[in-house]
Design a protein around this motif. Structure first.
Motif, short mmCIF file in Angstrom:
data_model
loop_
_atom_site.label_atom_id
_atom_site.label_comp_id
_atom_site.label_asym_id
_atom_site.label_seq_id
_atom_site.Cartn_x
_atom_site.Cartn_y
_atom_site.Cartn_z
N ASP A 129 -4.19 -2.98 3.37
CA ASP A 129 -4.98 -2.08 4.09
C ASP A 129 -5.15 -2.64 5.73
OD1 ASP A 129 -6.97 -0.35 5.00
OD2 ASP A 129 -8.52 -0.78 3.47
N SER A 151 -3.43 3.52 0.52
CA SER A 151 -2.54 2.26 0.73
C SER A 151 -2.94 1.13 -0.47
CB SER A 151 -2.95 1.68 2.10
OG SER A 151 -2.86 2.35 3.21
N ARG A 152 -4.58 1.51 -0.47
CA ARG A 152 -5.01 0.32 -1.65
C ARG A 152 -4.44 0.84 -3.19
NH1 ARG A 152 -10.76 -1.77 -1.63
NH2 ARG A 152 -10.75 -2.78 -3.66
N LYS A 171 6.65 6.56 2.21
CA LYS A 171 5.93 7.14 3.41
C LYS A 171 5.48 8.70 2.69
CE LYS A 171 6.13 8.87 7.99
NZ LYS A 171 5.55 10.09 7.63
N PRO A 188 -0.41 -5.76 4.50
CA PRO A 188 0.84 -5.28 3.69
C PRO A 188 2.02 -6.40 3.59
CG PRO A 188 0.18 -3.93 5.39
CD PRO A 188 -0.47 -4.99 5.80
N GLN A 247 5.85 -0.95 -2.79
CA GLN A 247 6.90 -1.10 -1.48
C GLN A 247 7.93 -2.04 -2.14
OE1 GLN A 247 5.77 -0.62 2.26
NE2 GLN A 247 7.90 -0.35 2.76
N HIS A 307 2.58 8.39 0.23
CA HIS A 307 1.37 7.84 1.05
C HIS A 307 0.79 9.20 1.72
CE1 HIS A 307 -0.91 6.02 4.36
NE2 HIS A 307 -1.30 5.25 3.32
N SER A 333 3.35 -5.06 -5.01
CA SER A 333 3.20 -3.84 -4.14
C SER A 333 4.14 -3.01 -4.49
CB SER A 333 3.16 -4.21 -2.52
OG SER A 333 4.36 -4.17 -2.18
N GLU A 359 -6.93 7.13 4.27
CA GLU A 359 -5.77 6.62 4.43
C GLU A 359 -5.68 5.03 3.77
OE1 GLU A 359 -3.20 6.08 6.83
OE2 GLU A 359 -3.09 8.12 7.48
N ARG A 360 -6.94 4.52 3.64
CA ARG A 360 -7.17 3.13 3.20
C ARG A 360 -7.06 3.12 1.84
NH1 ARG A 360 -12.12 1.43 7.18
NH2 ARG A 360 -11.19 1.78 8.98
N MET A 397 -0.54 -1.30 -0.95
CA MET A 397 0.39 -1.58 0.12
C MET A 397 -0.46 -2.44 1.14
SD MET A 397 2.29 1.85 0.80
CE MET A 397 2.12 1.71 2.55
#
Lengths: 358, 442
Positions: B297, B290-291, B76, B352, B6, B79, B4, B286-287, B295
């Motif tokens: 979902d 993240s994907r 953040k 995540p 992150q 995102h 990821s 949003e999803r 990150m």
């Protein structure tokens, strides 16, 4: 031995020699012609692809430009936009950078040659270089069983139609097994292709067990002494465990009739696919011994560059490329031709392309 | 492969822990990772470049405050920026005030148009509409039959004609729908490559003939860098009103969503998430954000769980865990709930931070069956008080469930560990890792 017989012998030898030389010459001309024809066909199919690629390169590698970091960055970007992926692109660039330093290249134009060589090497390292024997089938090994797999919508059924046609044209008896019993109208679609190729097909009702269809097909092929069996399978996403297990079952069941079956497993990849194709290949490998990739839809604007990281990371050879919707549009993949077509800077063809595009 | 963003950023930004402001210097390494992550997710290079520049501008000078670390802060920002680009809210289908609403569907070969048409028809009928499907793919072998067979599953009429003239089929279908009171017509077209001028002209002619309310571009979520070229060609020709992203139930990061949106500038209206006709969902920016960033979902997961676990049940469970009374009976319930939610591997992918540890573990849903069998072979007393399970009981359980004593031992040991973990979690000692599920050792 008399004088005349000696003379005759000498003469015969001479004639033989001349014949040999002539036939060698003729053969080489024929071969060359065939080769050119092949390249042209492929170039034709890849015209669009090559066009944008080459144009970009021409822009970047313009005359008089020297090799520097900025140039390498720009090349890196071109490779990335061809779906070659970040990792493999960086690898290629790194190799080029080293060679520039070691071998002392300066002109931007030289980078082109280096790139070509490096990518060629990646494709050669994979066994795709050896595609010659593909239509050969050992008498003792009949029927050769080919299973065709891939995610949804990549062009498996179309590929099978073309593949059957190619084998048929090579003088082989083909039987197709319609083991995509899931998708609506998959049977009928394959039936139409089988008809076009002029080969037989075994099918059951929609919803039947695909392994049973494969088994029946192979059984019938053995009984009727067919040369090649091609098994179509339903499209499946590679992260679905149960569907992948189904693939294993199809292989397992066929082994009861022929222990080596499937002799070949072709993974069909859509040239428009991005980096996910690598995941696809990795996951499918776990459920079936993939022996080659068929890269479809290369006649569009997509470059199919993702086969380069696949060859690089997974060592799976590319066997065929699909360059159109007609039945004879499936061609043997040859790395040299592929790169030649992708990178070819030959001006004559370029002008031709331009004519076509306008 | 699926590390990821992150995690990568954690590495890139470690040195800057404790610094209070994000600067050009400390952000450059992180931006490189972001660029890479986006490219690996198949976001188009030009889109990536623009995006990274935007993020740089936004990030520099931002104060690091509160509990967020610099890496978390950047994620953040990235995102949020992604979500904004992807459209901040779910887009609805536009329906014509004067029926029929005409929805036309176009795209490359194999993107999933025909399946989508049938799904959409089903979806609209559920909402009380009277859709009519129109089979205008006169090119692909058996395409019309495919649409008919799909439509039959959900009992929706299909308009077909025995001709190769897709334009006239579309025109006649329009008249047909008026005559028979269908208020929405969905026109399925053949897949085509954008360089095929003849085919592109055909789709344009269909467009001109029916003047659709909605023209949807169906796009395979797995498409690579070429997404931009393709989307642009279709948009220039048909002025698209929306995008449909298909095959999102695969493990693709779906960066194409961003590329296509960037070109078309129209919202993604639906996503396809399976081969079954009910697998059509609205798009949640949003999803996908993240994907794309790898990150996970969590929202989808929460939603899935919400659908399956009713609240009361959950409360009881929490209580039990707190009192350390979690038994095999509860565990069996849990297993059943999880199974209802879908494949375990899919679920884990949604959490995540879980990706790295678990992505390589090949989780076989069959393992559930094994665990289930073992628990079902226990007596009720054993399920409630695992401590009483001695050697001979273990042997019996193994025999009863077709497993080995070793399997049973492992299950018991892991169950015990899980109980401990759960206790820890409820006592608010935050653990970074999820407790190991019994039966899934690897």
């Amino acid at each position: 031995m008399g004088f005349f017989s000696k003379l005759k012998e000498k003469f015969t030898q001479q004639v033989d020699k001349v014949t040999e030389i002539v036939s060698e010459k003729v053969n080489s001309v024929v071969e060359k012609a065939a080769e050119t024809l092949k390249i042209d066909r492929l170039k034709d199919g890849l015209a669009k692809t090559r066009k944008s690629f080459v144009d970009k390169f021409k822009m970047v590698l313009g005359a008089g430009r020297k090799i520097d970091e900025k140039l390498l960055d720009e090349i890196e970007e071109i490779l990335i936009t061809a779906d070659i992926g970040v990792n493999t692109t960086e690898e290629i660039i790194e190799k080029v950078r080293k060679r520039v330093k070691k071998e002392g290249y300066e002109d931007a134009e030289d980078v082109y040659k280096l790139l070509k060589e490096e990518i060629h090497e990646i494709l050669l390292k994979s066994p795709s270089a050896n595609n010659d024997a593909i239509y050969h089938i050992d008498e003792s090994d009949k029927p050769k069983v080919i299973m065709v797999i891939g995610v949804n919508g990549v062009g498996k059924t179309t590929t099978i139609g073309k593949l059957a046609y190619n084998y048929k044209k090579a003088g082989k008896e083909v039987l197709i097994g319609a083991a995509d019993t899931f998708r609506a109208a998959a049977n009928e679609q394959l039936e139409i292709w089988a008809e076009r190729a002029g080969v037989g097909i075994i099918q059951q009702l929609q919803g039947a067990d695909p392994a049973a269809v494969a088994f029946d097909t192979l059984k019938s092929a053995i009984a009727n002494k067919k040369d090649v069996v091609i098994i179509d399978t339903a499209g499946r996403l590679h992260n679905k465990a149960n569907l992948m297990a189904e693939l294993e079952k199809i292989s397992r069941v066929m082994k009861k009739l022929k222990p080596t079956a499937p002799d070949e497993v072709f993974l069909v990849l859509d040239a428009t696919t991005g980096q996910n194709a690598i995941n696809q290949a990795k996951e499918f490998m776990k459920s079936a011994p993939i022996s080659g990739i068929v890269l479809t839809k290369l006649d569009g604007t997509a470059k199919g560059g993702v086969v380069i990281p696949i060859a690089n990371e997974l060592k799976i050879p590319v066997r065929y490329i699909g360059v159109g919707e007609k039945i004879d549009d499936l061609q043997l993949f040859d790395p040299s031709y592929f790169i030649e077509a992708l990178f070819g800077l030959d001006d004559e063809v370029d002008e031709e392309d331009e004519g076509k595009m306008e | 492969m699926f590390e990821s963003l992150q995690e990568k950023l954690e590495g890139a930004l470690k040195r800057f822990r404790g610094q209070s402001v994000i600067s050009e210097e400390n952000v450059s390494e992180a931006l490189k990772e972001i660029r890479r992550a986006l490219l690996e997710a198949d976001v188009n290079l030009n889109v990536v470049k623009k995006f990274v520049d935007d993020v740089r501008e936004k990030a520099i000078g931002t104060e690091v405050k509160g509990k967020l670390m610099p890496d978390q802060l950047i994620v953040k920002i990235v995102h949020d920026e992604l979500v904004e680009l992807l459209g901040s809210k779910t887009a609805e289908l536009t329906l014509s005030p004067q029926p029929p609403t005409i929805i036309m569907v176009a795209g490359l070969q194999g993107s999933g148009k025909t399946t989508f048409c049938a799904k959409l028809a089903r979806n609209l009928r559920k909402k009380g509409r009277q859709p009519l499907l129109v089979a205008c793919d006169v090119h692909r072998p058996a395409a019309i039959l495919q649409l008919q067979q799909l439509a039959q599953q959900v009992k929706i009429p299909v308009y077909t004609e025995d001709t190769k003239d897709a334009v006239s089929i579309a025109k006649n279908a329009l008249a047909y729908s008026k005559k028979f009171g269908r208020d929405i017509i969905i026109v399925d077209t053949a897949g085509r490559l954008t360089i095929d001028e003849e085919m592109m002209q055909e789709v344009r002619n269909i467009y001109d003939a029916v003047k659709p309310t909605e023209t949807l571009f169906v796009c395979d979520a797995m498409i690579g860098q070429d997404a931009v070229t393709t989307a642009k060609a279709f948009h220039d020709l048909l002025s698209l009103t929306g995008i449909v992203l298909t095959k999102l139930d695969g493990d693709t990061r779906g960066g194409a969503a961003l590329s296509v949106l960037n070109v078309v500038g129209k919202p993604i209206k639906f996503v396809g998430t399976g081969e079954k006709l009910e697998a059509l969902e609205p798009f949640h920016p949003e999803r996908i954000a993240s994907r794309i960033l790898g990150m996970g979902d969590i929202l989808t997961l929460v939603e899935k769980a919400e659908q399956q676990i009713d609240e009361e049940q959950a409360k009881k469970l929490e209580e039990k865990i707190r009192k350390n009374q979690f038994t095999f009976v509860d565990f069996l319930d849990q297993l059943k709930t999880i199974q209802k939610m879908g494949s375990l591997k899919d679920l884990l992918g949604l959490i995540p931070g879980m990706d790295k540890q678990l992505r390589n573990v090949n989780i076989d849903d069959k393992a559930f069956k094994k665990v289930e069998a073992m628990i079902l072979s226990m007596t009720l007393q054993e399920r409630n008080q695992p401590k009483i399970i001695n050697g001979s009981r273990r042997q019996r359980i193994a025999r009863g469930s077709g497993t080995t004593v070793q399997d049973v031992n492992r299950l018991l040991k892991q169950f015990e560990e899980m109980q401990k973990m759960m206790k820890m979690v409820t006592q608010n000692k935050r653990s970074r890792f999820l407790p190991k599920l019994p039966g899934f050792s690897k």
